[in-house]
Motif scaffolding. Sequence first.
Motif, PDB file in Angstrom:
ATOM      1  N   SER A  23      18.491   2.926  -6.342  1.00  0.00           N
ATOM      2  CA  SER A  23      19.352   3.201  -5.192  1.00  0.00           C
ATOM      3  C   SER A  23      19.445   4.699  -4.898  1.00  0.00           C
ATOM      4  N   LEU A  24      19.564   5.497  -5.949  1.00  0.00           N
ATOM      5  CA  LEU A  24      19.690   6.943  -5.747  1.00  0.00           C
ATOM      6  C   LEU A  24      18.423   7.542  -5.154  1.00  0.00           C
ATOM      7  N   MET A  25      17.252   7.112  -5.651  1.00  0.00           N
ATOM      8  CA  MET A  25      16.004   7.672  -5.121  1.00  0.00           C
ATOM      9  C   MET A  25      15.746   7.163  -3.705  1.00  0.00           C
ATOM     10  N   ALA A  26      16.052   5.899  -3.455  1.00  0.00           N
ATOM     11  CA  ALA A  26      15.902   5.370  -2.098  1.00  0.00           C
ATOM     12  C   ALA A  26      16.812   6.117  -1.128  1.00  0.00           C
ATOM     13  N   GLY A  27      18.021   6.430  -1.576  1.00  0.00           N
ATOM     14  CA  GLY A  27      18.955   7.180  -0.745  1.00  0.00           C
ATOM     15  C   GLY A  27      18.471   8.583  -0.453  1.00  0.00           C
ATOM     16  N   LYS A  28      17.863   9.223  -1.447  1.00  0.00           N
ATOM     17  CA  LYS A  28      17.315  10.566  -1.238  1.00  0.00           C
ATOM     18  C   LYS A  28      16.202  10.532  -0.192  1.00  0.00           C
ATOM     19  N   ALA A  29      15.360   9.491  -0.255  1.00  0.00           N
ATOM     20  CA  ALA A  29      14.280   9.361   0.722  1.00  0.00           C
ATOM     21  C   ALA A  29      14.838   9.192   2.136  1.00  0.00           C
ATOM     22  N   ILE A  30      15.856   8.358   2.279  1.00  0.00           N
ATOM     23  CA  ILE A  30      16.470   8.149   3.591  1.00  0.00           C
ATOM     24  C   ILE A  30      17.085   9.446   4.100  1.00  0.00           C
ATOM     25  N   GLN A  31      17.795  10.141   3.226  1.00  0.00           N
ATOM     26  CA  GLN A  31      18.453  11.384   3.610  1.00  0.00           C
ATOM     27  C   GLN A  31      17.452  12.426   4.097  1.00  0.00           C
ATOM     28  N   ASN A  32      16.267  12.438   3.498  1.00  0.00           N
ATOM     29  CA  ASN A  32      15.241  13.426   3.853  1.00  0.00           C
ATOM     30  C   ASN A  32      14.213  12.878   4.841  1.00  0.00           C
ATOM     31  N   GLN A  33      14.456  11.673   5.362  1.00  0.00           N
ATOM     32  CA  GLN A  33      13.572  11.034   6.348  1.00  0.00           C
ATOM     33  C   GLN A  33      12.136  10.928   5.809  1.00  0.00           C
ATOM     34  N   LEU A  34      12.039  10.453   4.571  1.00  0.00           N
ATOM     35  CA  LEU A  34      10.753  10.316   3.895  1.00  0.00           C
ATOM     36  C   LEU A  34      10.325   8.854   3.814  1.00  0.00           C
ATOM     37  N   ILE A  35       9.026   8.629   3.804  1.00  0.00           N
ATOM     38  CA  ILE A  35       8.506   7.327   3.420  1.00  0.00           C
ATOM     39  C   ILE A  35       8.690   7.212   1.907  1.00  0.00           C
ATOM     40  N   PHE A  36       9.322   6.151   1.472  1.00  0.00           N
ATOM     41  CA  PHE A  36       9.532   5.931   0.037  1.00  0.00           C
ATOM     42  C   PHE A  36       8.556   4.863  -0.419  1.00  0.00           C
ATOM     43  N   ARG A  37       7.532   5.298  -1.160  1.00  0.00           N
ATOM     44  CA  ARG A  37       6.503   4.392  -1.652  1.00  0.00           C
ATOM     45  C   ARG A  37       6.472   4.500  -3.180  1.00  0.00           C
ATOM     46  N   PRO A  38       7.430   3.905  -3.873  1.00  0.00           N
ATOM     47  CA  PRO A  38       7.540   4.083  -5.323  1.00  0.00           C
ATOM     48  C   PRO A  38       6.312   3.572  -6.069  1.00  0.00           C
ATOM     49  N   HIS A  39       6.024   4.251  -7.170  1.00  0.00           N
ATOM     50  CA  HIS A  39       4.883   3.874  -8.006  1.00  0.00           C
ATOM     51  C   HIS A  39       5.333   2.801  -8.987  1.00  0.00           C
ATOM     52  N   PHE A  40       4.685   1.631  -8.895  1.00  0.00           N
ATOM     53  CA  PHE A  40       5.084   0.505  -9.718  1.00  0.00           C
ATOM     54  C   PHE A  40       4.356   0.466 -11.064  1.00  0.00           C
ATOM     55  N   LYS A  41       3.554   1.477 -11.380  1.00  0.00           N
ATOM     56  CA  LYS A  41       2.848   1.478 -12.663  1.00  0.00           C
ATOM     57  C   LYS A  41       3.816   1.637 -13.834  1.00  0.00           C
ATOM     58  N   THR A  42       4.996   2.182 -13.589  1.00  0.00           N
ATOM     59  CA  THR A  42       5.958   2.357 -14.675  1.00  0.00           C
ATOM     60  C   THR A  42       6.483   1.005 -15.157  1.00  0.00           C
ATOM     61  N   HIS A  43       6.976   0.202 -14.247  1.00  0.00           N
ATOM     62  CA  HIS A  43       7.593  -1.075 -14.673  1.00  0.00           C
ATOM     63  C   HIS A  43       6.618  -2.249 -14.657  1.00  0.00           C
ATOM     64  N   GLN A  44       5.682  -2.290 -13.720  1.00  0.00           N
ATOM     65  CA  GLN A  44       4.673  -3.354 -13.644  1.00  0.00           C
ATOM     66  C   GLN A  44       5.293  -4.754 -13.723  1.00  0.00           C
ATOM     67  N   SER A  45       6.399  -4.935 -13.039  1.00  0.00           N
ATOM     68  CA  SER A  45       7.148  -6.189 -13.150  1.00  0.00           C
ATOM     69  C   SER A  45       7.539  -6.707 -11.774  1.00  0.00           C
TER      70      SER A  45
END
Length: 368
Positions: A23-45
């Motif tokens: 939620s915090l990282m998604a919020g930072k992306a919205i605040q900065n008008q960024l495309i949020f494309r998280p890397h799923f290699k960490t959790h792979q779930s």
Amino acid sequence: MYTKYLTEPTLILDRNKCKKNISLMAGKAIQNQLIFRPHFKTHQSRAVGKWFAEAGVEKITVSSVKMAEYFANDNWKDITVAFPVNIREIKSINELAEEIQLNLTIENTESINYLKNKLKFPVGYFIKIDTGYHRTGVDAKNFQLIDKLLSTAALSDHLLFRGFLVHSGDTYHAGNPREINRIFYHTVDQLKNLKHRYLKDYPQMILSIGDTPSCSLVHDFRSVDEIRPGNFVFYDLMQYKLGTCSFNEIAVVVACPVVAIHPERKEIIIHGGAVHFSKDYLDIDGQKIYGQALTLNSKGWQKPVEPVYLTKLSQEHGTIQATEKFLQSIRVGDMIGVIPVHSCLTANLMRSYFTTDNDTLDHLSGQE
């Protein structure tokens, strides 16, 4: 208490902390008008992926075609493979490209020429740029090669230029948050030069960055279009020591059975070795550290009053160098929690998650 179900090394995930990190990282992306494309290699779930979807995420990053297939089967439709394209996987690439918006990462003319001739469906592509990490990628000043990649790809109806992609992995070796910020802005300056040079011909191009230290600490992203952090979903001991996260933001630990205690050496032996943690380490005061031990409780785990470290690893054994107080609190048969140095590698090795609210979650490696 969830530990009563455990008999072997188990990766414990705190669902609430994990969701808060998302939620915090998604919020930072919205605040900065960024495309949020998280890397799923960490959790792979798939299960953790659904938490991202609940936070409004629609585009993701993966590190392999196999991982792209895994998440495409769970209805993710816009996926970037942020690893230099492996042309031997062309059959799978074409199968994915027929079903989803697939983006590939390219850095050499051999790959461009092969894809130009073999692709059956449109794919987006990013040019992987090296801004100082020197793992791989095209040097940011190598305009001759970049020009060649773009002109060759333009001959194909199936290759669509998306922009420039970079991973500033050197932030993981920074000494402090100030150094992380310096590396970030050095990276951005090089990307801005590329955008200035190519924007006229490619007005839709984007600049994509991906390291967790920068994405966690930086506040001004005005020159960047997309962020792709991955490790932030769990964090780990490395990020904590970097100052990237607080202790309470670390969302995973490995619960390990105590199999022996050697009070004369102040050592606790756990079932938890390199096959569980990897051999990534931190250098703390000249000592190799493979994790930090802590006490597990009914709510998860608690921050120790003084640090107790995992100092030796073999394949299955781990040795914890304990303080006198910690040693006296542990008995053979107890479960000890260990914060991994690198949660991405540890999650990949452990193959599943057990949550603090007694649930088991899937992992790509466990599907084999």
